[in-house]
Scaffold this active site. Structure first.
Site, PDB file in Angstrom:
ATOM      1  N   GLU A  36       4.161  -8.939   2.651  1.00 19.05           N
ATOM      2  CA  GLU A  36       3.978 -10.322   2.253  1.00 19.05           C
ATOM      3  C   GLU A  36       4.338 -10.409   0.771  1.00 19.05           C
ATOM      4  O   GLU A  36       3.800  -9.643  -0.033  1.00 19.05           O
ATOM      5  CB  GLU A  36       2.513 -10.745   2.471  1.00 19.05           C
ATOM      6  CG  GLU A  36       2.310 -12.200   2.129  1.00 19.05           C
ATOM      7  CD  GLU A  36       0.884 -12.689   2.331  1.00 19.05           C
ATOM      8  OE1 GLU A  36       0.057 -11.943   2.878  1.00 19.05           O
ATOM      9  OE2 GLU A  36       0.624 -13.839   1.917  1.00 19.05           O
ATOM     10  N   ARG A 260      -4.502   3.442   6.879  1.00 16.08           N
ATOM     11  CA  ARG A 260      -3.901   3.087   5.598  1.00 16.08           C
ATOM     12  C   ARG A 260      -4.202   4.186   4.573  1.00 16.08           C
ATOM     13  O   ARG A 260      -5.152   4.947   4.700  1.00 16.08           O
ATOM     14  CB  ARG A 260      -4.376   1.727   5.111  1.00 16.08           C
ATOM     15  CG  ARG A 260      -5.838   1.620   4.751  1.00 16.08           C
ATOM     16  CD  ARG A 260      -6.139   0.307   4.018  1.00 16.08           C
ATOM     17  NE  ARG A 260      -5.515  -0.851   4.639  1.00 16.08           N
ATOM     18  CZ  ARG A 260      -4.719  -1.709   3.974  1.00 16.08           C
ATOM     19  NH1 ARG A 260      -4.466  -1.558   2.708  1.00 16.08           N
ATOM     20  NH2 ARG A 260      -4.199  -2.734   4.583  1.00 16.08           N
ATOM     21  N   LYS A 270      -3.603  -5.793  -3.073  1.00 21.11           N
ATOM     22  CA  LYS A 270      -2.831  -6.627  -3.980  1.00 21.11           C
ATOM     23  C   LYS A 270      -3.707  -7.646  -4.691  1.00 21.11           C
ATOM     24  O   LYS A 270      -3.445  -8.004  -5.838  1.00 21.11           O
ATOM     25  CB  LYS A 270      -1.711  -7.328  -3.204  1.00 21.11           C
ATOM     26  CG  LYS A 270      -0.504  -6.422  -2.993  1.00 21.11           C
ATOM     27  CD  LYS A 270       0.600  -7.127  -2.261  1.00 21.11           C
ATOM     28  CE  LYS A 270       0.298  -7.185  -0.792  1.00 21.11           C
ATOM     29  NZ  LYS A 270       1.409  -7.711   0.020  1.00 21.11           N
TER      30      LYS A 270
HETATM   31  P1  ATP Z   1      -2.816  -5.402   0.502  1.00 19.67           P
HETATM   32  O1  ATP Z   1      -4.165  -5.301   1.106  1.00 19.67           O
HETATM   33  O2  ATP Z   1      -2.541  -4.388  -0.552  1.00 19.67           O
HETATM   34  O3  ATP Z   1      -2.454  -6.774   0.095  1.00 19.67           O
HETATM   35  P2  ATP Z   1      -1.352  -5.804   2.844  1.00 19.67           P
HETATM   36  O4  ATP Z   1      -1.514  -5.021   4.073  1.00 19.67           O
HETATM   37  O5  ATP Z   1      -1.893  -7.176   2.819  1.00 19.67           O
HETATM   38  O6  ATP Z   1      -1.867  -4.939   1.653  1.00 19.67           O
HETATM   39  P3  ATP Z   1       1.383  -6.338   3.211  1.00 19.67           P
HETATM   40  O7  ATP Z   1       2.364  -6.853   2.237  1.00 19.67           O
HETATM   41  O8  ATP Z   1       0.960  -7.237   4.304  1.00 19.67           O
HETATM   42  O9  ATP Z   1       0.131  -5.883   2.385  1.00 19.67           O
HETATM   43  O10 ATP Z   1       1.825  -4.936   3.791  1.00 19.67           O
HETATM   44  C1  ATP Z   1       3.121  -4.621   4.204  1.00 19.67           C
HETATM   45  C2  ATP Z   1       3.070  -3.393   5.036  1.00 19.67           C
HETATM   46  O11 ATP Z   1       2.560  -2.315   4.295  1.00 19.67           O
HETATM   47  C3  ATP Z   1       2.157  -3.584   6.230  1.00 19.67           C
HETATM   48  O12 ATP Z   1       2.787  -3.068   7.365  1.00 19.67           O
HETATM   49  C4  ATP Z   1       0.935  -2.818   5.866  1.00 19.67           C
HETATM   50  O13 ATP Z   1       0.319  -2.295   6.989  1.00 19.67           O
HETATM   51  C5  ATP Z   1       1.487  -1.706   4.967  1.00 19.67           C
HETATM   52  N1  ATP Z   1       0.467  -1.281   4.017  1.00 19.67           N
HETATM   53  C6  ATP Z   1      -0.172  -2.032   3.101  1.00 19.67           C
HETATM   54  N2  ATP Z   1      -1.092  -1.307   2.436  1.00 19.67           N
HETATM   55  C7  ATP Z   1      -1.034  -0.052   2.940  1.00 19.67           C
HETATM   56  C8  ATP Z   1      -1.738   1.175   2.682  1.00 19.67           C
HETATM   57  N3  ATP Z   1      -2.688   1.248   1.760  1.00 19.67           N
HETATM   58  N4  ATP Z   1      -1.395   2.262   3.416  1.00 19.67           N
HETATM   59  C9  ATP Z   1      -0.449   2.200   4.330  1.00 19.67           C
HETATM   60  N5  ATP Z   1       0.255   1.090   4.628  1.00 19.67           N
HETATM   61  C10 ATP Z   1      -0.032  -0.032   3.953  1.00 19.67           C
HETATM   62 MG    MG Z   2      -1.115  -8.642   4.176  1.00 19.50          MG
END
Ligand code: ATP
Ligand code: MG
Length: 556
Positions: A36, A260, A270
């Protein structure tokens, strides 16, 4: 051999190979990385990137980069560009580059289709009412009074939602599934909400936006994704992912969840990173203390080290906390092999070698990198006056201190053995200069002095010295596990006040004035450093990437 190979497959590879055997996707592997664009990528994303692109490479498949841009309030072009840049920097090239917003028309059509099938309805309840009637995992929810509207009425209302006739928050589109489902996500989840905000790509065309759960699987389906890999918290969303695709009768990818990455002494969400950036706790998204890819890059991390780290931690099915020292191990290993050596002095004291001829200089030779002798040697100018590290001299040394002491002897690396004869101090008692003698027959590589010393220290010749700013970084937080904050405390209470130490007048060799941002070095005996983008010829700036050894492990 084959059995062995099979054993080393991770659980996702096993699923893929099973699909390949049964022909579920016709032998195709097509993954996607779906960020995102609401912040910069971090090391957790790197794990997901390495996994998704890695699987595509391994199975001769494809991997898309898809911006999951369904929420206009938090998304920005700046983030889109940073993401693209970071994925490339990590060493991956996507097959297709897409935006969830490219599919808004198709998603809208599918929402209407669900309404026509009697599988979705417009609910006039407020968000609070919806939340209050959802029930709990053990108590069934209450059906909305609007749940049994006719298809015609639902279609009419949904079209008017789209046309902008209603206020934000006044109506949503919900799936009609089961308010008593043990899975809360199946209790008539919201599919669309009204948001009268311009979108970074579609402008003001839309005032209704699909929810993540509605959009994500359908985007996967449109792109022909085979394996939709996401983090563990989406496991409970999978029934909804599957339900939507089944109702619509469209191509069905397989969602697979993995743990994760959580890293000690840092935060990864984020939202929290944004709070650190906006609250001025750090200097920006690329602050070298952050676990963002832009921060790690600025810190001196290489893509190879990060890929190696991702590979080492593997994929797990259970959440865990990875020790940041493993990441540090990976960059140390890389820079040990690849960073040229140089000498720098962070806290200088001047040494005057009184029996070395005034005005004379000579070159001593040192390997560019002892791990790569084939790179050959560099010549380091030596002279009558040199700077040494303040720490490398002690007036009243404890037992076992092998560096310079009054009357003691030590080797200047690559050069001569010196002996300290006089300690000069200022009026405050601070040591300002050491007068020494050197032993001309003790030159490194041609030592006939017969002397034995236990200590070797680094130095920079005064005539060769330039000043630099050196930034030393430490962990951003004082506790390892930020998911475990004591009651009554805020995670920001654990920010390490000493995470950045700036040394203004460190001494470097003049040759480093040519260094370009991103160049990496080993400052001998001090650690690995890289040139910061703030650097200039007038004021060179270096970041310490990592110390030579794991000093934390020793302290604990
Ligand atoms: P955040 O909580 O940091 O905002 P998010 O999952 O909302 O993370 P996205 O931009 O939606 O962030 O994530 C993009 C991809 O990266 C998704 O497929 C998500 O599962 C993966 N991802 C995000 N954070 C992690 C993590 N800590 N470990 C492994 N994969 C991750
Ligand atoms: Mg997300």
């Amino acid at each position: 051999m084959e059995a062995n190979e099979h054993k080393s497959l991770n659980f996702i590879e096993q699923i893929i190979e099973e699909h390949n055997r049964t022909g579920r996707f016709g032998g195709r592997v097509h993954t996607r990385f779906p960020p995102e664009p609401n912040g910069y990528l971090h090391i957790g994303h790197a794990k997901s990137i390495c996994l998704n692109f890695g699987l595509a490479q391994k199975y001769n498949g494809k991997c898309n980069l898809r911006y999951d841009d369904t929420n206009p309030s938090t998304e920005e072009i700046e983030y889109v560009e940073a993401i693209r840049n970071d994925v490339r920097w990590l060493g991956f090239q996507w097959d297709g580059e897409f935006y969830a917003s490219d599919y808004f028309d198709q998603l809208y059509e599918w929402a209407e289709q669900l309404i026509r099938q009697g599988k979705a309805y417009v609910d006039d309840q407020s968000a609070e009412e919806i939340a209050a009637t959802r029930g709990t995992p053990t108590v069934p929810g209450k059906e909305s009074p609007y749940r049994n509207r006719s298809v015609e009425e639902n279609l009419d209302l949904f079209r008017r939602m789209k046309a902008g006739e209603f206020e934000e928050g006044s109506r949503v589109l919900r799936a009609k599934i089961d308010m008593a489902s043990p899975n809360m996500h199946m209790r008539d989840p919201v599919l669309y909400r009204i948001k009268k905000e311009p979108h970074h790509r579609t402008g003001t065309k839309w005032c209704i936006y699909p929810m993540y759960d509605f959009a994500h699987g359908l985007c996967d389906s449109i792109e022909g994704i085979t394996h939709s890999i996401c983090t563990l918290e989406f496991e409970v969303h999978r029934p909804l992912y599957d339900w939507l695709i089944e109702q619509l009768g469209i191509y069905h990818p397989q969602q697979i969840e993995f743990a994760r990455l959580n890293l000690s002494y840092t935060v990864m969400s984020k939202r929290k990173l944004l709070e650190l950036v906006e609250g001025g706790y750090v200097k920006g998204w690329d602050d070298p203390r952050l676990p963002t890819l832009s921060g790690l890059r600025r810190r001196g991390y290489t893509p190879a080290a990060i890929r190696h780290f991702a590979d080492k931690i593997g994929v797990a099915k259970r959440d865990n906390l990875i020790d940041v020292s493993l990441l540090e191990f990976c960059i140390r290993e890389d820079l040990n092999k690849n960073a040229p050596r140089t000498m720098a002095v962070l806290h200088p004291i001047k040494v005057v070698i009184t029996n070395y001829p005034e005005g004379q200089t000579e070159m001593v030779s040192a390997l560019i990198n002892p791990e790569k002798p084939e790179l050959g040697t560099r010549l380091v100018p030596f002279g009558r006056e040199v700077y040494i590290e303040r720490d490398d001299f002690m007036e009243n040394p404890p037992k076992g201190y092998f560096r310079l002491t009054p009357g003691g002897e030590v080797r200047l690396k690559y050069a001569y053995i010196i002996q300290c004869q006089e300690v000069i101090k200022d009026e405050t008692g601070k040591v300002t200069q050491l007068n020494c003698i050197y032993f001309p027959e003790s030159k490194s590589g041609a030592d006939t002095s017969g002397k034995r010393v236990k200590g070797t220290i680094h130095w920079v010749a005064v005539q060769e010295a330039a000043y630099a700013e050196v930034r030393l970084y430490d962990r951003l937080f004082t506790i390892a596990d930020l998911s475990d904050i004591p009651e009554g405390k805020d995670w920001k209470d654990f920010i390490n006040p000493h995470s950045l130490e700036v040394i203004n007048n460190a001494i470097i060799e003049k040759s480093l004035l040519q260094a370009k941002p991103g160049d990496t070095w080993q400052f001998e005996r001090l650690g690995y450093f890289c040139t910061d983008p703030d650097t200039s010829h007038e004021k060179p700036v270096f970041n310490r990437t990592v110390t030579l050894k794991d000093t934390w492990a020793k302290m604990q």
